[in-house]
Design an enzyme around this catalytic site. Structure first.
Site: not given
Ligand SMILES: *Cc1c(COP(=O)(O)O)cnc(C)c1O
Length: 396
Positions: A87, A109, A376
């Site tokens: 993020k 948000e 992610s």
């Molecule tokens: C917020 C988040 C997501 C989901 O958001 P996307 O916009 O689909 O990437 C996925 N993995 C993590 C670790 C997150 O914090």
């Protein structure tokens, strides 16, 4: 692939009230200017490298590869970024852009609180005022992240409308932006909302696939055969896919949160169960009830329980360029445990959805083929919930 007014095939667009049109046009013009500005790009790269810790590692998962006895598995380590997820890539870009535009205040948000914490972090770093809108339900479930945002100097508003969760927080932040456009930028957290957000957020996250491509060419001398990522709104996935869209040999696979299963009402798998609709300023696929109202969604992973998917993914699905597969809570929890034991890496429960699919398909690949799984984020935030899922009560 964006034609006029941010269309991705039939998806995307700008379905917004007149009162927001000026803000969105101002943003579009500023972005067109700064994305080509060498000074802006130098500053952004300095932040990504010097503050967020990029480039992130592309790690060869040897134990997992040997265990699954198929493709070579590489993990893209977005979990190693400052604030623990992808993020920060988007947030540093947007807050820097807002500053260049002369804004002094950012709003955002947040669902589980990850995007709120990242936004509060970047706002503090760049000296901006910051207010975060979060469903009341979520402020109670994610008290630690509320504390972190306040610690970082942000003001947190608990949203009580609707189901008091993420979709209501998005609606409330859009309303707040309408109220105060002159000094305020809305830092949207995923590849969704009205144009130009899906394009801006994608461009800031595309650093992920730019690095994967370079790192794969360096390590293997070739492109990967598949890239797998989890999909909530879709920002980490589009970031991991983007520079491979024009490489047809690379399979692109998005993993949606199926929750308790796509044949139940407790799911958040938009491509598997959703229909075409218009919501939060965009045309795309959304989970809806029989009357076309946005349906309540469920996943064990708070970061994936959004009732829609970004418009560029909707088009990649329509054209067949990317494939979207559902992964259940149970499969994700097993993958969370598997990666922890196998590689000593505790992934976010969101990312574990992508790991689960890699576990399923890796054995069907040849040993000279490579799969990249986008991790992610990191899983510290999920440990208590997963323990609870397994019937163990660890107090936080
Ligand atoms: C917020 C988040 C997501 C989901 O958001 P996307 O916009 O689909 O990437 C996925 N993995 C993590 C670790 C997150 O914090």
């Amino acid at each position: 692939m964006v034609d006029r007014k941010g269309r991705f095939g039939i998806h995307g667009g700008q379905y917004i009230p007149e009162t927001l049109m000026n803000a969105v046009i101002e943003l579009e013009e500023a972005y067109e200017r700064y994305k080509k500005d060498p000074e802006f790009n130098r500053e952004l790269t300095a932040l990504l490298n010097g503050y967020a810790g990029r480039p992130s590692l592309l790690y060869y998962a040897k134990n997992m590869t040997e265990d699954l006895d198929g493709a070579k598995i590489y993990l893209k380590r977005e979990d190693l970024n400052h604030t623990g997820a992808h993020k920060i890539n988007n947030v540093l870009g947007q807050v820097l852009l807002a500053k260049k535009m002369g804004k002094t205040r950012v709003i955002a948000e947040t669902g589980a609180g990850q995007h709120g914490v990242a936004t509060a972090t970047a706002a503090t770093l760049m000296g901006m005022e910051c207010e975060i809108f979060m469903g009341k339900e979520d402020t109670e479930r994610q008290a630690l992240n509320v504390y972190k945002m306040r610690l970082l100097g942000a003001k947190v508003h608990a949203v009580t409308s609707g189901t008091a969760t993420l979709k209501d927080a998005v609606s409330e932040t859009m309303r707040e932006w309408t109220n105060r456009i002159a000094d305020t930028h809305y830092v949207l957290g995923s590849v969704m909302g009205p144009h130009p957000f899906p394009t801006i957020v994608r461009d800031f996250q595309a650093v992920i696939s730019r690095e994967i491509k370079e790192q794969m060419l360096e390590k293997e001398g070739r492109l990967p055969d598949a890239v797998i990522a989890c999909v909530g709104g879709g920002s980490n996935a589009i970031g991991a896919f983007y520079h491979f869209i024009e490489d047809p040999s690379v399979q692109l696979i998005g993993c949606e949160a199926a929750g308790r299963g796509v044949d139940t009402f407790e799911t958040a798998a938009t491509i598997a169960t959703g229909k075409l609709g218009i919501f939060h300023g965009m045309k795309s696929y959304f989970c809806q009830d029989e009357f076309g109202q946005i349906a309540p969604v469920y996943s064990i992973s708070a970061g994936l329980d959004y009732p829609g998917i970004g418009p560029e993914h909707a088009e990649l699905h329509d054209t067949g360029r990317a494939q979207y597969v559902p992964v259940t809570d149970e499969e994700a929890v097993s993958a969370f445990e598997y990666l922890s034991r196998m590689e000593g890496i505790i992934p976010a429960i969101e990312s574990a959805h992508a790991v689960a699919h890699a576990i399923k398909i890796a054995p069907s690949f040849r040993k000279d083929q490579c799969i990249v799984v986008n991790i992610s984020g990191r899983g510290d935030k999920d440990c208590a919930a997963i323990a609870r899922y397994r019937g163990e009560d660890i107090s936080e």
